[in-house]
Design an enzyme around this catalytic site. Structure first.
Site, PDB file in Angstrom:
ATOM      1  N   ASP A 115      -2.358   1.580  -4.426  1.00  0.00           N
ATOM      2  CA  ASP A 115      -3.588   1.882  -3.710  1.00  0.00           C
ATOM      3  C   ASP A 115      -4.657   0.843  -4.044  1.00  0.00           C
ATOM      4  O   ASP A 115      -4.509   0.039  -4.963  1.00  0.00           O
ATOM      5  CB  ASP A 115      -4.075   3.283  -4.062  1.00  0.00           C
ATOM      6  N   HIS A 159       0.809  -1.212   0.000  1.00  0.00           N
ATOM      7  CA  HIS A 159       0.000   0.000   0.000  1.00  0.00           C
ATOM      8  C   HIS A 159       0.852   1.277   0.000  1.00  0.00           C
ATOM      9  O   HIS A 159       0.322   2.382  -0.146  1.00  0.00           O
ATOM     10  CB  HIS A 159      -0.939   0.013   1.216  1.00  0.00           C
TER      11      HIS A 159
END
Length: 436
Positions: free
Chosen positions: A412, A408
């Site tokens: 995303d 992450h």
């Protein structure tokens, strides 16, 4: 006089040294060309050093447990009946001399170095390499202290890492000052539980082998480096299952290759990476390194239960036949311990098949320095809604769950979700008109 010097060969990008795990020949032994002289191990793979010519092992410059660097002279072969009086007289002790900068040991304080000769074995009979003895002597570590170190190497051999850890622990083992007892005025919290040492006949103590230790460290490091997120999606692979059942026998006859699902998964991933290239990256500090090539790692279970990840190089440039040949070749050589160091390096994305062990899904750990990994679950027959021009109906379909773990920091949820969805679409729209 015919003399052949054997040097530790280059074994792939980033590998600068190797541990000699076993000497297969000793000085004075006769060897034929290509006979294995010693077994070595790196943090990537195990391999053997072959004899470049037939002759006599005149000199072996390192012992089991030593860690020569790439390019170091490790052995000398001479013609039968010849001697090596005019060859270098480097001893294994000299060959493993360590500079202070290499082992981060400061001698600025000029400690009093003991004149006590360092023993080659502990009282328990565990081997101490010249490398470890050199470090111990420089740090004024006595033979008695060495006897207390539990080695992590093969047969509990004390390794370089063991001695350096011992040195660090000794430096920080400073007695705590005595503080007068004070009355507690705030509620006490429970102390963390102490580690329990299990002994007795009701337990079995299993020492981790070298590969299991490396896997443990690699997985732990990955969790500390990457911010892991996992997304899941169901895929209807009924057409693929039916197509494979129809063509697999002809495929074997024509190409002499077993057709598994793995190359189909690899092909679907490569096509998805082409659409979402920011999955095919790595992170260097605050920089994103985008790869213009696609090397797919395929996690492969070994017979001993350990895991290795051979790599299909330039997978995006291969068709299904080429991927099948690469998958089968790497899997077979992985199971027979015949992979070369280069075979397990350079992956940009990894696939792991949880379905091979019956699992429907899981949350895989990213294979560093990649930023995503795909796990494919077992293909199961399940009731599913089927959309038709006449309306929806219920049917039995072959359903598989895909799970994508991604970093992450740079991937995303939108990118991760779209990439995973594209893989599913590629599988559900697989061309079942192909004939082999």
């Amino acid at each position: 006089m015919a003399k052949f010097e054997i040097f530790l060969p280059a074994m792939g990008e980033g590998i600068i040294e190797a541990t000699i795990t076993k000497l297969l020949k000793k000085e004075g032994d006769s060897v034929e060309e290509e006979d294995s002289i010693m077994e070595i191990a790196t943090d990537k793979v195990d391999s053997e050093i072959p004899a470049p010519a037939s002759g006599i092992i005149a000199k072996i410059l390192f012992e089991e447990g030593d860690v020569p660097k790439v390019g170091d002279l490790i052995a000398i072969i001479t013609s039968e009946g010849e001697s090596i009086e005019d060859t270098p007289t480097t001893t294994s002790e000299e060959a493993t001399q360590i500079e202070e900068k290499d082992i981060n040991i400061s001698l600025a304080k000029e400690p009093e170095v003991s004149n006590e000769p360092m023993k080659a074995k502990t009282e328990n009979g565990n081997f101490i390499s010249p490398l470890v003895r050199t470090i111990a002597k420089a740090e004024n570590i006595s033979n008695e202290e060495l006897n207390t170190i539990i080695g992590s190497g093969e047969a509990k051999r004390i390794t370089k890492k063991d001695i350096l850890h011992y040195i660090e622990d000794r430096k920080v083992a400073i007695p705590k000052p005595i503080v007068p007892e004070q009355k507690m005025t705030t509620p006490q919290t429970s102390a963390p539980a102490e580690h329990v040492s299990y002994t007795g006949q009701n337990v079995e103590i299993i020492e981790m082998d070298r590969m299991r230790k490396l896997i443990s460290q690699h997985m732990t490091n990955s969790l500390q480096i990457s911010a892991h997120v996992t997304s899941f999606i169901d895929v209807d692979v009924t057409p693929i299952v039916q197509w494979r059942d129809k063509v697999k026998d002809n495929f074997v006859k024509k190409h002499n290759q077993k057709l598994t699902y793995t190359p189909i998964f690899v092909e679907a991933v490569c096509k998805a990476i082409q659409d979402y290239p920011l999955i095919n990256v790595s992170v260097d500090g605050d920089k994103i390194i985008r790869k213009n090539f696609v090397n797919i790692g395929m996690a492969t279970a070994l017979p001993n239960g350990n895991l290795i990840v051979p790599v299909i190089k330039d997978a995006n440039e291969k068709n299904l036949i080429g991927l099948t040949k690469s998958v089968n070749d790497l899997a077979n050589r992985g199971r027979t311990n015949q992979l070369k160091p280069d075979d397990i390096q350079g992956s940009t994305f990894t696939i792991t098949n949880l379905g091979a062990f019956g699992s429907t899904t899981g949350t895989p750990i990213i294979n560093q320095p990649e930023v995503a990994i795909l796990a494919v679950g077992a293909i199961k027959k399940k009731p599913a809604v089927i959309e038709t021009p006449q309306g929806d109906t219920i049917g039995i379909r072959h359903i598989m769950v895909l799970s994508l773990s991604y970093d992450h920091r740079v991937v995303d949820g939108g990118l991760g979700g779209l990439f995973l969805k594209r893989i599913a679409e590629n599988l559900e729209n697989f061309d079942t008109t192909q004939v082999f």
